[in-house]
Enzyme design. Structure first.
Site, short mmCIF file in Angstrom:
data_model
loop_
_atom_site.label_atom_id
_atom_site.label_comp_id
_atom_site.label_asym_id
_atom_site.label_seq_id
_atom_site.Cartn_x
_atom_site.Cartn_y
_atom_site.Cartn_z
CD GLU A 27 79.64 41.07 12.36
OE1 GLU A 27 79.36 39.87 12.25
OE2 GLU A 27 80.41 41.51 13.21
CG ASP A 66 82.40 36.92 17.24
OD1 ASP A 66 82.43 37.98 16.59
OD2 ASP A 66 83.11 35.94 16.97
CG ASP A 118 88.03 38.24 13.03
OD1 ASP A 118 88.00 38.39 14.27
OD2 ASP A 118 87.27 37.45 12.43
#
Ligand code: GLC
Length: 723
Positions: A324, A321, A434
């Site tokens: 990015e 996670d 999300d």
């Protein structure tokens, strides 16, 4: 100067300048033929003022599919998009990018074509947003590879693209079971409590997720012994009950003296550097962190092998996670924002100064200029992050996949990531980040699935029930009726939101969700078989209707999907709806499934129908001359009995189904160690003739066939399978 090569029958590559090797594709360039003249192209390409600009005039009927994980509908026309992996939890239609950067488009005009832009920085797509009939794509660079796919149907062009991507990631079979997550089940007691509720309610489950709170102070590869004492024996105890624990791993490594990962990373120069050539500092969950330089092969291997500490404790799956990478703030930007706030102290703030101040604080999060502040070491040179931004999450996941392969070469791990780009499908899957407990996000979830598959990422699904916001029981039921078909079926929700487990609402909702989850286990033989065939044959698992049906309606449908070769799905995604309109592109067998029992089936003729669907009914459409393979449900995948299966089919002439199975745990399928059972049903003179052909070892002993013919004929029979 552009260099042109023919890559395969459908594809040419145009190379502008000297692009960075993204390793998105994996094909043999030696076989590519160099072309001396530019063949006719479906779109205009212009090199202008340090950019490459592509333009295309769309006819009124032209549709543009693709862009993988992104907002808006399946047809991207009308929107403005950017490919720049972005941690943005509010997935509204005005957003331009989400967590993945997937530069593949299928333009369905008079003559369809596909386009893949192999470029790791930002690209903008104006698809009829500024001018209704015009599409403009801008790459702010003069170095990029453009792949153009022509002379085929949308499906053929996609498969041609898929054939250039190398071998796909194969999730283990247990990863097709139902999975329960929450930010967070932060202690052993909380995990136990959840699992007890699954047991008491007799709801099947294969995995429970550990979100960031299982770690010591959010440090990767640590387990807080107070929250999870004797973690290793706990992992094994749960595994014996058929439950896997899946820990999260975040991209940022906490800066803390004495923390081994931090110290080794600094010592070996494995972290991204700032312009002083010191490890770059950003803040995420643990506070200040360094980012591993996943673009440096040595750092990539180092980080990947760190997963061993958890694998040694029996862990078989991970989710990567914040890759990015997500940046809460950088120190200097925080300082200048605080200075700005101090200057405003006691001031009489007007509209401009007040919003200026609030904007400054809000834009600390993932500020675009912070991505210019750090560098990667690639082949001895320092490369600014911004120009290779979209490769970061992909290479974190690659690091994990390669590490896990080195740690336990034979085992298939569950692995998926938030950020991704094309190429990642070789290493892992993705989840769609999300989302919100909004009805609109059921539809968005559905619409992204085929586009993500087109980019070679096959193991995927959304946070069922929605991550942010409070779900109600009805929303979770309808969402689960979609996730029933996604390879990843995981219910996940955010901190401080309403509990969202299948038993968190009322008795009625619990009963319905229990049936849906049991139905999932019934569908696993088909879902796994279709998924594995897509892996092995470089295919896709989800398709829009227009891939198989050429009529105008099929190309308009934005809320139905083909799942594998036999099924079409049309989930309900509107609150309080008692049913929905479904476009049926050919006569199909509809099963309004309530439990795993095959009741409520009927043949629905080609056309548009309003289908009534009570809350507990999941509509499943079986295509004409197709078969669906089902098992009895079980409490987890390890306990599925695959020796006796049911075949449900609608056959007007002939249906042939290749049922795939393997051990679901090892990589032996790569060596051809898998079974295929070819089930052939012919309908002739009002009779069904069934033949079976076996290849490879499997456990199947008996088939229970339920067959429907075109004129209302129905037959049930049992068939013993010879080995
Ligand atoms: C990110 C993830 C989410 C997770 C949370 C805490 O927002 O996308 O799934 O629960 O971080 O780790």
């Amino acid at each position: 100067m552009v260099k042109i090569v023919r890559v395969n029958n459908h594809c040419i590559r145009l190379r502008y300048g000297k692009p960075i090797d993204t390793e998105s594709l994996e094909y043999d360039i030696q076989n590519a033929e160099e072309l001396q003249t530019l063949p006719s192209l479906p779109l205009e390409i212009e090199e202008k003022e340090n950019t490459i600009k592509l333009s295309y005039i769309m006819g009124e009927a032209t549709k543009v599919l693709g862009l993988g994980e992104n907002v808006r509908g399946m047809n991207k026309r009308g929107g403005l998009y950017e490919s720049f992996c972005t941690d943005d939890p509010i997935h509204t239609p005005d957003k331009k990018s989400l967590y993945g950067a997937h530069n593949f488009l299928l333009v369905a005009g008079d003559t369809p074509f596909g386009l893949f832009i192999d470029y790791p920085g930002k690209i903008t797509y104006d698809i009829g947003h500024t001018v209704h009939d015009e599409m403009y794509i801008t790459i702010n660079d003069v170095h990029a590879d453009l792949y153009i796919f022509q002379h085929g149907t949308l499906k053929e062009l996609t498969l041609s693209f898929r054939s250039l991507m190398g071998n796909s990631y194969a999730a283990p079979k247990w990863a097709f079971g139902y999975q329960q997550s929450r930010w967070s089940y932060g202690t052993k007691e909380e995990v136990d409590k959840i699992l007890r509720a699954f047991e008491v309610n007799e709801i099947p489950c294969d995995a429970v997720y550990l979100d960031i709170d299982y770690m010591e102070d959010f440090k990767d590869f640590t387990v807080d012994q107070h929250k999870f004492p004797k973690f290793e024996s706990y992992v094994r105890e749960l595994k014996n009950k058929g439950i896997r624990l899946i820990p999260i791993i975040d991209a940022g490594v906490k800066i803390e003296q004495g923390y081994e990962v931090y110290e080794e990373g600094v010592k070996n120069q494995f972290f991204c550097l700032n312009n002083q050539q010191e490890p770059f500092v950003a803040a995420v969950w643990p506070g200040k962190v360094h980012f591993p330089d996943f673009l440096n092969p040595l750092a990539r291997r180092w980080f990947g092998l760190k997963y061993k500490v958890l694998v040694d404790m029996g862990i078989e799956g991970f989710w990567n996670d914040m890759n990015e990478p997500s940046i809460f703030y950088t120190e200097d930007r925080m300082q200048s924002t605080i200075d700005m706030a101090k200057q405003s102290e006691g001031e009489n703030l007007n509209i401009h100064s007040f919003f200026g101040l609030t904007h400054a604080f809000q834009s600390l999060f993932n500020h675009p200029d912070d991505y210019k502040k750090f560098y990667h070491q690639m082949e001895g040179t320092l490369i600014n992050h911004k120009s290779v931004h979209n490769l970061y999450g992909y290479n974190m996941t690659r690091s994990a996949a390669e590490g896990l392969k080195e740690i336990d070469p034979d085992r298939r791990f569950l692995l998926f990531s938030r950020a991704s780009t094309i190429g990642q499908g070789r290493y892992a899957g993705i989840w769609t980040g999300d989302n919100y407990s909004w009805w609109e996000h059921i539809l968005l979830n559905l619409q992204m699935m085929p586009a993500i598959n087109q980019c070679g990422i096959l193991y995927t699904g959304g946070d069922t029930g929605g991550f942010s916001g409070d779900a109600n029981g009805q929303l979770l039921v309808r969402w689960s009726q979609l996730s029933l078909f996604t390879p990843l079926f995981r219910n996940h929700s955010a901190l401080n939101t309403r509990a969202q487990e299948p038993f968190a609402f009322d008795e009625k909702i619990t009963r319905i969700l229990k049936n849906i989850i049991k139905l999932r286990y019934t569908l696993i033989p088909y879902l796994y078989s279709e998924y594995m065939k897509a892996v092995i044959q470089h295919g896709v698992f989800f398709m829009p209707l227009c891939f198989e049906y050429e009529d105008d309606f099929s190309s308009e449908v934005e809320d139905q999907l083909l799942v594998g070769e036999s099924l079409m799905i049309a989930p309900v995604y509107r609150e309080n709806a008692k049913g929905r309109y479904v476009y049926v592109p050919e006569d199909m067998l509809m099963w309004k499934a309530v439990t795993e029992k095959i009741e409520k089936t009927e043949i629905v003729e080609k056309g548009i129908h309003y289908i009534e669907l009570a809350l507990e009914e999941t509509p499943i459409f079986i295509r004409k001359n197709s078969l669906l393979i089902l098992s009895k449900p079980a409490m987890n995948v390890d306990n599925l009995d695959l020796s006796e299966l049911t075949v449900l089919g609608y056959v007007s002439d002939e249906a042939v189904y290749v049922y795939f199975d393997d051990d679901g745990v090892t990589r032996n399928y790569v060596k051809g160690d898998y079974a295929e059972v070819v089930i052939r049903v012919v309908y002739e003179h009002n009779q069904f003739a069934v033949t079976i052909e076996n290849k490879g070892n499997h456990t199947l002993r008996k088939l229970h066939l339920i067959l429907m013919g075109p004129d209302g004929s129905r037959e049930e029979r049992e068939l013993l399978i010879d080995q």
